[in-house]
Design a protein around this motif. Sequence first.
Motif, PDB file in Angstrom:
ATOM      1  N   GLY A 158       0.784  -1.229   0.000  1.00  0.00           N
ATOM      2  CA  GLY A 158       0.000   0.000   0.000  1.00  0.00           C
ATOM      3  C   GLY A 158       0.813   1.274   0.000  1.00  0.00           C
ATOM      4  N   ASN A 159       2.132   1.159   0.042  1.00  0.00           N
ATOM      5  CA  ASN A 159       2.987   2.340   0.027  1.00  0.00           C
ATOM      6  C   ASN A 159       3.261   2.788  -1.407  1.00  0.00           C
ATOM      7  N   TYR A 160       3.740   4.008  -1.541  1.00  0.00           N
ATOM      8  CA  TYR A 160       3.989   4.572  -2.869  1.00  0.00           C
ATOM      9  C   TYR A 160       5.115   3.841  -3.590  1.00  0.00           C
ATOM     10  N   HIS A 161       6.185   3.544  -2.856  1.00  0.00           N
ATOM     11  CA  HIS A 161       7.368   2.963  -3.493  1.00  0.00           C
ATOM     12  C   HIS A 161       8.115   2.117  -2.471  1.00  0.00           C
ATOM     13  N   CYS A 162       8.630   0.968  -2.909  1.00  0.00           N
ATOM     14  CA  CYS A 162       9.369   0.084  -2.006  1.00  0.00           C
ATOM     15  C   CYS A 162      10.544  -0.535  -2.755  1.00  0.00           C
ATOM     16  N   ILE A 163      11.676  -0.601  -2.083  1.00  0.00           N
ATOM     17  CA  ILE A 163      12.876  -1.201  -2.660  1.00  0.00           C
ATOM     18  C   ILE A 163      13.556  -2.076  -1.609  1.00  0.00           C
ATOM     19  N   SER A 164      14.437  -2.941  -2.056  1.00  0.00           N
ATOM     20  CA  SER A 164      15.206  -3.790  -1.146  1.00  0.00           C
ATOM     21  C   SER A 164      16.690  -3.544  -1.390  1.00  0.00           C
ATOM     22  N   CYS A 165      17.440  -3.328  -0.308  1.00  0.00           N
ATOM     23  CA  CYS A 165      18.853  -2.964  -0.437  1.00  0.00           C
ATOM     24  C   CYS A 165      19.686  -3.634   0.651  1.00  0.00           C
ATOM     25  N   MET A 166      20.928  -3.925   0.316  1.00  0.00           N
ATOM     26  CA  MET A 166      21.884  -4.337   1.338  1.00  0.00           C
ATOM     27  C   MET A 166      22.443  -3.092   2.007  1.00  0.00           C
ATOM     28  N   ILE A 167      22.809  -3.237   3.276  1.00  0.00           N
ATOM     29  CA  ILE A 167      23.460  -2.140   3.986  1.00  0.00           C
ATOM     30  C   ILE A 167      24.809  -2.619   4.510  1.00  0.00           C
ATOM     31  N   LEU A 168      25.613  -1.674   4.933  1.00  0.00           N
ATOM     32  CA  LEU A 168      26.939  -1.982   5.464  1.00  0.00           C
ATOM     33  C   LEU A 168      27.212  -1.070   6.647  1.00  0.00           C
ATOM     34  N   LEU A 169      27.907  -1.589   7.644  1.00  0.00           N
ATOM     35  CA  LEU A 169      28.312  -0.792   8.798  1.00  0.00           C
ATOM     36  C   LEU A 169      29.732  -0.298   8.565  1.00  0.00           C
ATOM     37  N   TYR A 170      29.878   1.021   8.470  1.00  0.00           N
ATOM     38  CA  TYR A 170      31.189   1.616   8.202  1.00  0.00           C
ATOM     39  C   TYR A 170      31.727   2.268   9.466  1.00  0.00           C
ATOM     40  N   ASN A 171      32.914   1.829   9.874  1.00  0.00           N
ATOM     41  CA  ASN A 171      33.539   2.348  11.086  1.00  0.00           C
ATOM     42  C   ASN A 171      34.375   3.576  10.738  1.00  0.00           C
ATOM     43  N   ARG A 172      33.981   4.730  11.274  1.00  0.00           N
ATOM     44  CA  ARG A 172      34.675   5.978  10.965  1.00  0.00           C
ATOM     45  C   ARG A 172      36.078   6.012  11.549  1.00  0.00           C
ATOM     46  N   ASP A 173      36.328   5.201  12.552  1.00  0.00           N
ATOM     47  CA  ASP A 173      37.632   5.187  13.204  1.00  0.00           C
ATOM     48  C   ASP A 173      38.632   4.351  12.413  1.00  0.00           C
ATOM     49  N   THR A 174      38.221   3.142  12.027  1.00  0.00           N
ATOM     50  CA  THR A 174      39.128   2.245  11.298  1.00  0.00           C
ATOM     51  C   THR A 174      39.077   2.457   9.789  1.00  0.00           C
ATOM     52  N   ASP A 176      36.892   1.312   7.756  1.00  0.00           N
ATOM     53  CA  ASP A 176      36.646  -0.013   7.185  1.00  0.00           C
ATOM     54  C   ASP A 176      35.252  -0.474   7.606  1.00  0.00           C
ATOM     55  N   TRP A 177      34.697  -1.444   6.873  1.00  0.00           N
ATOM     56  CA  TRP A 177      33.400  -1.989   7.264  1.00  0.00           C
ATOM     57  C   TRP A 177      33.605  -3.012   8.372  1.00  0.00           C
ATOM     58  N   GLN A 178      32.549  -3.241   9.129  1.00  0.00           N
ATOM     59  CA  GLN A 178      32.615  -4.273  10.152  1.00  0.00           C
ATOM     60  C   GLN A 178      31.344  -5.103  10.129  1.00  0.00           C
ATOM     61  N   TYR A 218      30.823  -3.706  -0.334  1.00  0.00           N
ATOM     62  CA  TYR A 218      31.870  -4.039   0.628  1.00  0.00           C
ATOM     63  C   TYR A 218      33.251  -3.649   0.106  1.00  0.00           C
ATOM     64  N   LYS A 219      33.453  -3.819  -1.187  1.00  0.00           N
ATOM     65  CA  LYS A 219      34.742  -3.450  -1.774  1.00  0.00           C
ATOM     66  C   LYS A 219      34.946  -1.934  -1.714  1.00  0.00           C
ATOM     67  N   LYS A 220      33.869  -1.193  -1.922  1.00  0.00           N
ATOM     68  CA  LYS A 220      33.945   0.271  -1.924  1.00  0.00           C
ATOM     69  C   LYS A 220      34.360   0.823  -0.570  1.00  0.00           C
ATOM     70  N   PHE A 221      33.888   0.185   0.508  1.00  0.00           N
ATOM     71  CA  PHE A 221      34.134   0.732   1.840  1.00  0.00           C
ATOM     72  C   PHE A 221      35.131  -0.078   2.668  1.00  0.00           C
ATOM     73  N   GLU A 222      35.872  -0.974   2.028  1.00  0.00           N
ATOM     74  CA  GLU A 222      36.894  -1.692   2.769  1.00  0.00           C
ATOM     75  C   GLU A 222      38.115  -0.803   2.961  1.00  0.00           C
ATOM     76  N   SER A 223      38.899  -1.104   3.977  1.00  0.00           N
ATOM     77  CA  SER A 223      40.085  -0.308   4.265  1.00  0.00           C
ATOM     78  C   SER A 223      41.054  -0.365   3.095  1.00  0.00           C
ATOM     79  N   LYS A 224      41.616   0.785   2.760  1.00  0.00           N
ATOM     80  CA  LYS A 224      42.559   0.851   1.633  1.00  0.00           C
ATOM     81  C   LYS A 224      44.001   0.658   2.080  1.00  0.00           C
ATOM     82  N   LYS A 225      44.200   0.321   3.359  1.00  0.00           N
ATOM     83  CA  LYS A 225      45.561   0.127   3.879  1.00  0.00           C
ATOM     84  C   LYS A 225      46.181  -1.138   3.302  1.00  0.00           C
TER      85      LYS A 225
END
Length: 225
Positions: A158-174, A176-178, A218-225
């Motif tokens: 009954g809503n106007y628009h609905c989508i399904s997405c993956m999310i990621l937890l990004y740690n601002r300190d490291t 990197d994702w966790q 996940y590749k986009k937000f992984e640590s670049k170290k």
Amino acid sequence: MKKNKTKMIILITAATLLVLLVVSNFIYVSPRETLLYKAQQYLTYSKSDWENYEENKKILGDNPADGHMETVVERAVSPEDIYSLDTNRVAPEVKDEELKKIKNANFENLIPSSHVPDHEDAQAALIRFTKGRLTDVIINQKINIKVGKCYDNPHTEGNYHCISCMILLYNRDTKDWQEAPNGDHFLKPAYDFYQPSKGDIWEAKDLSMRIPFDYDLYKKFESKK
């Protein structure tokens, strides 16, 4: 000598407590924070950390999780196996089972959505959906929500628009994702996001259809170290 050393430790401890007591009168500590955490901020935060902190504080202020907000959509029942797994990070027997599920999921029929929430909108929606549990994670664990590729979901309920997405937890300190928040693994790897009406704010609910694992996210937000 030992007596003097003990006396010195007591004096230092008392002085430290006195300093904290005095400082507490000049530093604003929100109900979501502790004085110790606030002191750590002033000692360790960089300019970018403060900018991110202020941005998150604004998001949290705009989306209070006080339990008074009602949602017009009931939470969908989501069996655990609806969530796709990273086949590179599971045991061989689990991988075989996951590949069978992928084969039967008909992902080729999914339609990538062009109308999606940005990271801030998705995070705000999940703050409301989790009724404040995400708030502590954002502030005290330096975590932000990042949203990946989204697919049109016909289960609009009954809503106007609905989508399904993956999310990621990004740690601002490291930088990197966790995998999950420390201590309380209450977040899922994917959610439905919906707009009750055209132009309305994005809301979140449990995932109602299976979507591919978002390796690019996940590749986009992984640590670049």
